[in-house]
Design an enzyme around this catalytic site. Sequence first.
Site, short mmCIF file in Angstrom:
data_model
loop_
_atom_site.label_atom_id
_atom_site.label_comp_id
_atom_site.label_asym_id
_atom_site.label_seq_id
_atom_site.Cartn_x
_atom_site.Cartn_y
_atom_site.Cartn_z
CG ASN A 43 13.50 -21.55 10.53
OD1 ASN A 43 12.62 -21.52 11.37
ND2 ASN A 43 14.68 -22.09 10.76
CD GLU A 45 16.49 -25.76 9.16
OE1 GLU A 45 16.69 -26.95 9.49
OE2 GLU A 45 17.08 -24.80 9.68
CB CYS A 54 14.90 -16.92 5.93
SG CYS A 54 16.65 -17.27 5.77
CD GLU A 56 14.21 -13.21 8.57
OE1 GLU A 56 14.08 -14.42 8.28
OE2 GLU A 56 15.17 -12.76 9.21
CB CYS A 90 15.93 -12.08 4.66
SG CYS A 90 15.43 -13.81 4.64
N1 THU Z 1 17.14 -18.21 9.32
C1 THU Z 1 15.99 -17.50 9.24
O1 THU Z 1 14.90 -18.06 9.07
N2 THU Z 1 16.05 -16.16 9.33
C2 THU Z 1 17.19 -15.47 9.64
O2 THU Z 1 17.13 -14.24 9.76
C3 THU Z 1 18.46 -16.18 9.83
C4 THU Z 1 18.44 -17.61 9.43
C5 THU Z 1 17.05 -19.69 9.31
C6 THU Z 1 17.53 -20.38 8.09
C7 THU Z 1 17.85 -21.75 8.62
O3 THU Z 1 16.66 -22.52 8.68
C8 THU Z 1 18.28 -21.50 10.07
O4 THU Z 1 17.84 -20.20 10.38
C9 THU Z 1 19.77 -21.58 10.26
O5 THU Z 1 20.45 -20.79 9.36
#
Ligand code: THU
Length: 130
Positions: A43, A45, A54, A56, A90
């Site tokens: 991820n 941010e 995300c 994925e 995703c």
């Molecule tokens: N997040 C992911 O990368 N994949 C997921 O399947 C669930 C959420 C990340 C997005 C964000 O950076 C953090 O998790 C909190 O939501």
Amino acid sequence: MTEYDSLIAAARRARENAHAPYSNFRVGAALRAKSGRIFGGCNVENATYGLTVCAERVAIFKAISEGERGFDAVAVVTDADSLTPPCGACRQLIWEFCGDVPIVMANLKGKREVLQMRDLFPKPFDSSSF
Ligand code: THU
């Protein structure tokens, strides 16, 4: 040893690169191509929050932009006790590029569960919808 061990290991490695200073929730994903290649993602941010991508989707965009097509499994690794399924956005992207593949959810303690995309994402909107 299962057929998903190396995929989970790749997701775990990708998770180490997570840029998650806002949520502190580090996620790693890995996508296995039918060719055998594995693409990892974490991820990423952003201070605006809404621009966060995300793990994925990062893995998918890496694979697609490298010219890869056709995938047969996706892994998602976090440190949560309750395993982390892909978010709704995703799921739409995984359906687009991977279809009904197994989603392997795992945590750092070695807990794991495998769910099929058709169960996580029933009644999809896709290219057969129009
Ligand atoms: N997040 C992911 O990368 N994949 C997921 O399947 C669930 C959420 C990340 C997005 C964000 O950076 C953090 O998790 C909190 O939501």
